[in-house]
Scaffold this motif. Sequence first.
Motif, PDB file in Angstrom:
ATOM      1  N   CYS A   1       0.849  -1.193   0.000  1.00  0.00           N
ATOM      2  CA  CYS A   1       0.000   0.000   0.000  1.00  0.00           C
ATOM      3  C   CYS A   1       0.888   1.248   0.000  1.00  0.00           C
ATOM      4  N   PRO A   2       0.675   2.156  -0.959  1.00  0.00           N
ATOM      5  CA  PRO A   2       1.495   3.360  -1.018  1.00  0.00           C
ATOM      6  C   PRO A   2       1.157   4.394   0.056  1.00  0.00           C
ATOM      7  N   VAL A   3       0.003   4.272   0.669  1.00  0.00           N
ATOM      8  CA  VAL A   3      -0.406   5.246   1.686  1.00  0.00           C
ATOM      9  C   VAL A   3       0.250   4.949   3.038  1.00  0.00           C
ATOM     10  N   CYS A   4       0.232   3.679   3.460  1.00  0.00           N
ATOM     11  CA  CYS A   4       0.781   3.321   4.776  1.00  0.00           C
ATOM     12  C   CYS A   4       2.136   2.630   4.679  1.00  0.00           C
ATOM     13  N   SER A   5       2.657   2.493   3.472  1.00  0.00           N
ATOM     14  CA  SER A   5       3.950   1.824   3.226  1.00  0.00           C
ATOM     15  C   SER A   5       3.963   0.383   3.715  1.00  0.00           C
ATOM     16  N   GLY A   6       2.799  -0.253   3.695  1.00  0.00           N
ATOM     17  CA  GLY A   6       2.714  -1.669   4.030  1.00  0.00           C
ATOM     18  C   GLY A   6       2.494  -2.002   5.487  1.00  0.00           C
ATOM     19  N   CYS A   7       2.424  -0.988   6.362  1.00  0.00           N
ATOM     20  CA  CYS A   7       2.245  -1.303   7.787  1.00  0.00           C
ATOM     21  C   CYS A   7       0.771  -1.520   8.142  1.00  0.00           C
ATOM     22  N   GLY A   8      -0.155  -1.008   7.325  1.00  0.00           N
ATOM     23  CA  GLY A   8      -1.581  -1.213   7.569  1.00  0.00           C
ATOM     24  C   GLY A   8      -2.202  -0.239   8.555  1.00  0.00           C
TER      25      GLY A   8
ATOM     26  N   ASN B   1      -6.885   3.137   2.908  1.00  0.00           N
ATOM     27  CA  ASN B   1      -6.604   2.754   1.523  1.00  0.00           C
ATOM     28  C   ASN B   1      -6.560   1.241   1.339  1.00  0.00           C
ATOM     29  N   CYS B   2      -5.976   0.531   2.309  1.00  0.00           N
ATOM     30  CA  CYS B   2      -5.819  -0.925   2.184  1.00  0.00           C
ATOM     31  C   CYS B   2      -6.681  -1.705   3.166  1.00  0.00           C
ATOM     32  N   GLY B   3      -7.434  -1.015   4.008  1.00  0.00           N
ATOM     33  CA  GLY B   3      -8.279  -1.696   4.983  1.00  0.00           C
ATOM     34  C   GLY B   3      -7.505  -2.321   6.128  1.00  0.00           C
ATOM     35  N   GLY B   4      -6.260  -1.901   6.311  1.00  0.00           N
ATOM     36  CA  GLY B   4      -5.459  -2.421   7.413  1.00  0.00           C
ATOM     37  C   GLY B   4      -4.593  -3.618   7.062  1.00  0.00           C
ATOM     38  N   SER B   5      -4.631  -4.058   5.819  1.00  0.00           N
ATOM     39  CA  SER B   5      -3.834  -5.226   5.430  1.00  0.00           C
ATOM     40  C   SER B   5      -2.400  -4.869   5.056  1.00  0.00           C
ATOM     41  N   GLY B   6      -2.178  -3.614   4.654  1.00  0.00           N
ATOM     42  CA  GLY B   6      -0.860  -3.213   4.177  1.00  0.00           C
ATOM     43  C   GLY B   6      -0.615  -3.559   2.722  1.00  0.00           C
ATOM     44  N   ARG B   7      -1.589  -4.191   2.095  1.00  0.00           N
ATOM     45  CA  ARG B   7      -1.463  -4.639   0.699  1.00  0.00           C
ATOM     46  C   ARG B   7      -2.642  -4.147  -0.140  1.00  0.00           C
ATOM     47  N   VAL B   8      -2.389  -3.900  -1.411  1.00  0.00           N
ATOM     48  CA  VAL B   8      -3.435  -3.552  -2.359  1.00  0.00           C
ATOM     49  C   VAL B   8      -3.268  -4.435  -3.596  1.00  0.00           C
ATOM     50  N   ILE B   9      -4.340  -4.652  -4.315  1.00  0.00           N
ATOM     51  CA  ILE B   9      -4.289  -5.388  -5.570  1.00  0.00           C
ATOM     52  C   ILE B   9      -4.149  -4.364  -6.687  1.00  0.00           C
ATOM     53  N   GLU B  10      -3.107  -4.531  -7.498  1.00  0.00           N
ATOM     54  CA  GLU B  10      -2.836  -3.554  -8.545  1.00  0.00           C
ATOM     55  C   GLU B  10      -2.479  -4.249  -9.851  1.00  0.00           C
ATOM     56  N   GLY B  11      -2.594  -3.477 -10.923  1.00  0.00           N
ATOM     57  CA  GLY B  11      -2.210  -3.998 -12.232  1.00  0.00           C
ATOM     58  C   GLY B  11      -0.708  -4.199 -12.282  1.00  0.00           C
ATOM     59  N   ILE B  12      -0.288  -5.264 -12.939  1.00  0.00           N
ATOM     60  CA  ILE B  12       1.140  -5.509 -13.095  1.00  0.00           C
ATOM     61  C   ILE B  12       1.508  -5.257 -14.546  1.00  0.00           C
ATOM     62  N   GLY B  13       2.738  -4.888 -14.747  1.00  0.00           N
ATOM     63  CA  GLY B  13       3.209  -4.468 -16.069  1.00  0.00           C
ATOM     64  C   GLY B  13       3.132  -5.547 -17.124  1.00  0.00           C
ATOM     65  N   GLY B  14       3.098  -5.107 -18.279  1.00  0.00           N
ATOM     66  CA  GLY B  14       3.077  -5.968 -19.449  1.00  0.00           C
ATOM     67  C   GLY B  14       3.015  -5.054 -20.659  1.00  0.00           C
ATOM     68  N   GLY B  15       3.621  -5.449 -21.669  1.00  0.00           N
ATOM     69  CA  GLY B  15       3.636  -4.467 -22.631  1.00  0.00           C
ATOM     70  C   GLY B  15       3.470  -4.545 -23.988  1.00  0.00           C
TER      71      GLY B  15
END
Length: 59
Positions: free
Chosen positions: A28-35, A45-59
């Motif tokens: 999570c970019p808001v809490c830097s993963g601490c939740g 932003n992450c609901g306290g998990s410290g993680r978010v689901i995001e798109g991964i690169g591909g090109g």
Amino acid sequence: MNASVTQQPLNPGDQAAPGTPGSGEGICPVCSGCGKTPDGKDCPNCGGSGRVIEGIGGG
């Protein structure tokens, strides 16, 4: 066939539902993963998990 799928609720920082092709778990970019926020509450932003689901690169 009647398959019941249990979906996790999305958090505001999630860009896709878990398991969506082309997505993955990130810090999570808001809490830097601490939740937590600086005052000790769950990160909104992450609901306290410290993680978010995001798109991964591909090109």
